[in-house]
Design a protein around this motif. Structure first.
Motif, PDB file in Angstrom:
ATOM      1  N   ASP A  78      96.654 -26.801 -19.130  1.00 38.21           N
ATOM      2  CA  ASP A  78      97.662 -27.765 -19.569  1.00 38.21           C
ATOM      3  C   ASP A  78      98.896 -27.680 -18.676  1.00 38.21           C
ATOM      4  O   ASP A  78      99.376 -26.593 -18.356  1.00 38.21           O
ATOM      5  CB  ASP A  78      98.062 -27.490 -21.023  1.00 38.21           C
ATOM      6  CG  ASP A  78      96.924 -27.771 -21.996  1.00 38.21           C
ATOM      7  OD1 ASP A  78      96.048 -28.573 -21.637  1.00 38.21           O
ATOM      8  OD2 ASP A  78      96.916 -27.178 -23.088  1.00 38.21           O
ATOM      9  N   PHE A  79      99.399 -28.833 -18.259  1.00 37.99           N
ATOM     10  CA  PHE A  79     100.594 -28.880 -17.430  1.00 37.99           C
ATOM     11  C   PHE A  79     101.846 -28.933 -18.303  1.00 37.99           C
ATOM     12  O   PHE A  79     101.798 -29.350 -19.470  1.00 37.99           O
ATOM     13  CB  PHE A  79     100.578 -30.113 -16.519  1.00 37.99           C
ATOM     14  CG  PHE A  79      99.469 -30.102 -15.496  1.00 37.99           C
ATOM     15  CD1 PHE A  79      98.866 -28.911 -15.115  1.00 37.99           C
ATOM     16  CD2 PHE A  79      99.028 -31.282 -14.922  1.00 37.99           C
ATOM     17  CE1 PHE A  79      97.850 -28.899 -14.176  1.00 37.99           C
ATOM     18  CE2 PHE A  79      98.013 -31.280 -13.979  1.00 37.99           C
ATOM     19  CZ  PHE A  79      97.418 -30.085 -13.608  1.00 37.99           C
ATOM     20  N   GLU A  80     102.959 -28.532 -17.703  1.00 39.09           N
ATOM     21  CA  GLU A  80     104.228 -28.663 -18.411  1.00 39.09           C
ATOM     22  C   GLU A  80     104.579 -30.145 -18.578  1.00 39.09           C
ATOM     23  O   GLU A  80     104.208 -30.981 -17.749  1.00 39.09           O
ATOM     24  CB  GLU A  80     105.343 -27.955 -17.636  1.00 39.09           C
ATOM     25  CG  GLU A  80     105.181 -26.446 -17.556  1.00 39.09           C
ATOM     26  CD  GLU A  80     106.313 -25.790 -16.799  1.00 39.09           C
ATOM     27  OE1 GLU A  80     107.166 -26.536 -16.286  1.00 39.09           O
ATOM     28  OE2 GLU A  80     106.358 -24.557 -16.729  1.00 39.09           O
ATOM     29  N   THR A  81     105.295 -30.439 -19.641  1.00 42.50           N
ATOM     30  CA  THR A  81     105.673 -31.826 -19.921  1.00 42.50           C
ATOM     31  C   THR A  81     106.744 -32.298 -18.942  1.00 42.50           C
ATOM     32  O   THR A  81     107.674 -31.557 -18.613  1.00 42.50           O
ATOM     33  CB  THR A  81     106.196 -31.972 -21.359  1.00 42.50           C
ATOM     34  OG1 THR A  81     105.198 -31.524 -22.268  1.00 42.50           O
ATOM     35  CG2 THR A  81     106.551 -33.413 -21.670  1.00 42.50           C
ATOM     36  N   ALA A  96     100.898 -24.202  -1.360  1.00 41.53           N
ATOM     37  CA  ALA A  96     101.080 -24.338  -2.809  1.00 41.53           C
ATOM     38  C   ALA A  96     101.164 -25.806  -3.213  1.00 41.53           C
ATOM     39  O   ALA A  96     100.557 -26.220  -4.210  1.00 41.53           O
ATOM     40  CB  ALA A  96     102.336 -23.588  -3.252  1.00 41.53           C
ATOM     41  N   LEU A  97     101.905 -26.591  -2.439  1.00 40.07           N
ATOM     42  CA  LEU A  97     101.999 -28.025  -2.725  1.00 40.07           C
ATOM     43  C   LEU A  97     100.626 -28.676  -2.631  1.00 40.07           C
ATOM     44  O   LEU A  97     100.241 -29.482  -3.482  1.00 40.07           O
ATOM     45  CB  LEU A  97     102.977 -28.693  -1.751  1.00 40.07           C
ATOM     46  CG  LEU A  97     103.027 -30.232  -1.787  1.00 40.07           C
ATOM     47  CD1 LEU A  97     103.371 -30.726  -3.189  1.00 40.07           C
ATOM     48  CD2 LEU A  97     104.034 -30.761  -0.781  1.00 40.07           C
ATOM     49  N   GLY A  98      99.876 -28.354  -1.583  1.00 43.19           N
ATOM     50  CA  GLY A  98      98.536 -28.924  -1.425  1.00 43.19           C
ATOM     51  C   GLY A  98      97.616 -28.526  -2.560  1.00 43.19           C
ATOM     52  O   GLY A  98      96.880 -29.354  -3.109  1.00 43.19           O
ATOM     53  N   ALA A  99      97.660 -27.244  -2.947  1.00 44.63           N
ATOM     54  CA  ALA A  99      96.801 -26.757  -4.031  1.00 44.63           C
ATOM     55  C   ALA A  99      97.188 -27.399  -5.360  1.00 44.63           C
ATOM     56  O   ALA A  99      96.325 -27.782  -6.155  1.00 44.63           O
ATOM     57  CB  ALA A  99      96.890 -25.234  -4.120  1.00 44.63           C
ATOM     58  N   GLN A 100      98.491 -27.532  -5.610  1.00 40.77           N
ATOM     59  CA  GLN A 100      98.942 -28.162  -6.847  1.00 40.77           C
ATOM     60  C   GLN A 100      98.504 -29.627  -6.907  1.00 40.77           C
ATOM     61  O   GLN A 100      98.058 -30.112  -7.954  1.00 40.77           O
ATOM     62  CB  GLN A 100     100.464 -28.075  -6.948  1.00 40.77           C
ATOM     63  CG  GLN A 100     100.993 -26.695  -7.285  1.00 40.77           C
ATOM     64  CD  GLN A 100     102.506 -26.673  -7.363  1.00 40.77           C
ATOM     65  OE1 GLN A 100     103.197 -27.579  -6.893  1.00 40.77           O
ATOM     66  NE2 GLN A 100     103.051 -25.628  -7.968  1.00 40.77           N
ATOM     67  N   THR A 101      98.638 -30.320  -5.785  1.00 37.84           N
ATOM     68  CA  THR A 101      98.263 -31.734  -5.752  1.00 37.84           C
ATOM     69  C   THR A 101      96.769 -31.903  -5.969  1.00 37.84           C
ATOM     70  O   THR A 101      96.328 -32.833  -6.657  1.00 37.84           O
ATOM     71  CB  THR A 101      98.691 -32.368  -4.412  1.00 37.84           C
ATOM     72  OG1 THR A 101     100.087 -32.170  -4.229  1.00 37.84           O
ATOM     73  CG2 THR A 101      98.397 -33.851  -4.393  1.00 37.84           C
ATOM     74  N   MET A 102      95.969 -31.006  -5.385  1.00 41.89           N
ATOM     75  CA  MET A 102      94.529 -31.067  -5.627  1.00 41.89           C
ATOM     76  C   MET A 102      94.199 -30.780  -7.083  1.00 41.89           C
ATOM     77  O   MET A 102      93.289 -31.380  -7.664  1.00 41.89           O
ATOM     78  CB  MET A 102      93.800 -30.085  -4.713  1.00 41.89           C
ATOM     79  CG  MET A 102      93.549 -30.632  -3.324  1.00 41.89           C
ATOM     80  SD  MET A 102      92.376 -29.643  -2.400  1.00 41.89           S
ATOM     81  CE  MET A 102      93.403 -28.266  -1.963  1.00 41.89           C
ATOM     82  N   LEU A 103      94.944 -29.855  -7.695  1.00 42.40           N
ATOM     83  CA  LEU A 103      94.713 -29.539  -9.103  1.00 42.40           C
ATOM     84  C   LEU A 103      94.995 -30.768  -9.973  1.00 42.40           C
ATOM     85  O   LEU A 103      94.246 -31.060 -10.912  1.00 42.40           O
ATOM     86  CB  LEU A 103      95.607 -28.372  -9.519  1.00 42.40           C
ATOM     87  CG  LEU A 103      95.216 -27.651 -10.817  1.00 42.40           C
ATOM     88  CD1 LEU A 103      93.890 -26.923 -10.635  1.00 42.40           C
ATOM     89  CD2 LEU A 103      96.296 -26.654 -11.221  1.00 42.40           C
ATOM     90  N   ILE A 104      96.076 -31.482  -9.658  1.00 48.46           N
ATOM     91  CA  ILE A 104      96.390 -32.713 -10.379  1.00 48.46           C
ATOM     92  C   ILE A 104      95.305 -33.759 -10.132  1.00 48.46           C
ATOM     93  O   ILE A 104      94.905 -34.493 -11.040  1.00 48.46           O
ATOM     94  CB  ILE A 104      97.771 -33.254  -9.964  1.00 48.46           C
ATOM     95  CG1 ILE A 104      98.867 -32.254 -10.341  1.00 48.46           C
ATOM     96  CG2 ILE A 104      98.059 -34.591 -10.628  1.00 48.46           C
ATOM     97  CD1 ILE A 104     100.246 -32.608  -9.827  1.00 48.46           C
ATOM     98  N   THR A 105      94.811 -33.809  -8.900  1.00 43.64           N
ATOM     99  CA  THR A 105      93.742 -34.755  -8.567  1.00 43.64           C
ATOM    100  C   THR A 105      92.488 -34.469  -9.378  1.00 43.64           C
ATOM    101  O   THR A 105      91.805 -35.389  -9.846  1.00 43.64           O
ATOM    102  CB  THR A 105      93.414 -34.678  -7.063  1.00 43.64           C
ATOM    103  OG1 THR A 105      94.583 -35.012  -6.309  1.00 43.64           O
ATOM    104  CG2 THR A 105      92.295 -35.641  -6.696  1.00 43.64           C
ATOM    105  N   ILE A 106      92.171 -33.185  -9.544  1.00 45.41           N
ATOM    106  CA  ILE A 106      91.003 -32.809 -10.358  1.00 45.41           C
ATOM    107  C   ILE A 106      91.161 -33.348 -11.775  1.00 45.41           C
ATOM    108  O   ILE A 106      90.216 -33.889 -12.361  1.00 45.41           O
ATOM    109  CB  ILE A 106      90.840 -31.272 -10.383  1.00 45.41           C
ATOM    110  CG1 ILE A 106      90.468 -30.755  -8.994  1.00 45.41           C
ATOM    111  CG2 ILE A 106      89.781 -30.858 -11.398  1.00 45.41           C
ATOM    112  CD1 ILE A 106      90.519 -29.240  -8.861  1.00 45.41           C
ATOM    113  N   LYS A 107      92.347 -33.201 -12.317  1.00 47.73           N
ATOM    114  CA  LYS A 107      92.611 -33.697 -13.671  1.00 47.73           C
ATOM    115  C   LYS A 107      92.510 -35.217 -13.718  1.00 47.73           C
ATOM    116  O   LYS A 107      91.939 -35.790 -14.657  1.00 47.73           O
ATOM    117  CB  LYS A 107      93.998 -33.249 -14.129  1.00 47.73           C
ATOM    118  CG  LYS A 107      94.244 -33.374 -15.626  1.00 47.73           C
ATOM    119  CD  LYS A 107      95.578 -32.756 -15.993  1.00 47.73           C
ATOM    120  CE  LYS A 107      95.790 -32.765 -17.513  1.00 47.73           C
ATOM    121  NZ  LYS A 107      94.924 -31.785 -18.204  1.00 47.73           N
TER     122      LYS A 107
END
Length: 425
Positions: free
Chosen positions: A267-270, A175-186
């Motif tokens: 959209d990510f949480e603030t 989950a951490l890896g997937a979340q970090t990749m999602l942020i990287t995409i953004k």
């Protein structure tokens, strides 16, 4: 039965012995492993885009990732199988004991009133002795069987607990890896926008250069050089978008979605400043150590070593010392990893403040450039460059904010015990 569950546990642990490579999470690059989450090499010919936030990714990994589901399912089956086997064996033993108890009672009733010196009484007495001896044997076996059953239940419970801990750890890492990749995409999206600003600038410059070339003010080589720069930049933008799509495909695979799905960030949480102010190094470090799977794993190894310790058996004392040293190393590794995560949040927060200051300055410069342009003091090109500077400054702020967002997200995971450490698992 005992050998079977041990082989099952060993195979699962080997299969799911997922250790995220050092640096993979921080860079947002997926790592190939046996978890069914290998890096996507190219986007599918036809694909569906699914937008997800960080919480959605976490929940999907927990519920749909094949490795996590397999570990949890196996843990549940160990619980049920141990219960069923214990119930069945206990019922069988109790039934036999009840039968012989009834036979003994009937034999005693048959002997009542008989002459104790008669041959019939002596025959009955001999048969009663055989029945009572067998009953005693059954009772002893029942006690021994119950002890064995309880030991087996304990072993199966331990195996199920270990698998659940493993599942939670693997789920957290994925989950951490997937979340970090999602942020990287953004973040790569902001990089793409920055490159497009530069591309627009080059297009404007090319228009001027082409006019100058027609007037003979510059040579063809100078024009061709800028044109080549423009073409390479356009190609880089296309490559960047392909990279984003490939990362999106990897996120989908880690979430357990089908191969024709690409995950893109919603959209990510603030991230509120108050949350950053509440960070407490010592308190959060204690929580991270308490939740660390690595530390628990080494503590379990120490317990096993002490259970096997016998001063009369060579090597058992050394095994205890080795396990204790490994535990100490694990604790140091977790502290070092947590310390790095904590400092990264602080550094990213400082960088974001600097980028916001730069944005404010760029906006002030644009106001000045606007006044000068209206008065004819500067050219339209200079005015457009001031506008581009504001756009770039805003994108830099958004990128720095995402870096802080990534660091804080990893910090929150660190408190849950999910850390990238250098200690051997």
């Amino acid at each position: 039965m005992k050998a079977n569950w041990k082989r099952t546990l060993l195979s699962l642990v080997l299969c799911a012995g997922f250790v995220w490579p050092a640096g993979a999470v921080s860079t947002g690059q997926p790592a190939a492993s046996q978890t069914g989450t290998s890096t996507a090499q190219s986007k599918p010919a036809a694909y569906t885009v699914k937008k997800m936030g960080l919480l959605g990714v976490k929940r999907t990994v927990e519920s749909d990732n094949n490795t996590v589901k397999m570990l949890n399912k196996t843990a549940a089956s160990l619980d049920s199988s141990s219960y069923m086997s214990g119930s069945a064996s206990g019922a069988t033993g109790e039934s036999e004991i009840a039968i012989y108890a009834a036979l003994i009672e009937d034999m005693k009733k048959a002997m009542d009133g008989l002459d104790t010196t008669s041959d019939l009484y002596k025959t009955y007495a001999a048969q009663l002795k055989v029945l009572e001896d067998y009953q005693t044997s059954l009772n002893q076996n029942a006690v021994s069987g119950m002890q064995q059953a309880m030991a087996m239940l304990s072993q199966l419970d331990d195996a199920a607990y270990t698998l659940r801990k493993q599942a939670k750890n693997v789920s957290g890492q994925l989950a951490l890896g997937a979340q970090t990749m999602l942020i990287t995409i953004k973040n790569l999206g902001y990089t793409k926008e920055n490159l497009q600003v530069t591309l627009t600038q080059l297009d404007r410059n090319l228009a001027v250069l082409k006019t100058q070339r027609k007037l003979g003010m510059i040579g063809q080589l100078q024009l061709d050089t800028v044109q080549n720069q423009r073409d390479k930049l356009a190609q880089s933008i296309d490559t960047l978008e392909t990279t984003r799509e490939n990362l999106g495909s990897s996120v989908a695979l880690m979430c357990g979605l089908d191969a024709n799905t690409i995950v893109m960030p919603a959209d990510f949480e603030t991230l509120y400043e108050g949350n950053l102010d509440k960070m407490s190094y010592q308190k959060d470090l204690e929580q991270a150590q308490k939740n660390s799977f690595l530390i628990w794993q080494k503590q379990d190894a120490v317990r096993s070593a002490y259970n096997a310790y016998d001063k009369n058996i060579s090597g058992t004392a050394e095994a205890v010392k080795s396990a204790e040293d490994a535990l100490a190393a694990a604790r140091e590794s977790v502290v070092a990893a947590f310390d790095s995560t904590y400092k990264t949040v602080k550094d990213c927060r400082t960088t974001l403040a600097a980028k916001r200051t730069a944005q404010s300055q760029a906006e002030l410069d644009l106001k000045t450039a606007t006044v000068k342009y209206r008065k004819g003091i500067i050219s339209k090109l200079a005015y457009q460059q001031a506008q581009d500077a504001v756009t770039t400054a805003k994108l830099n702020v958004e990128s720095a904010y995402l870096s802080l967002y990534t660091a804080y997200n990893q910090y929150e995971w660190a408190k849950e015990g999910v850390l990238i450490t250098t200690a051997a698992a």
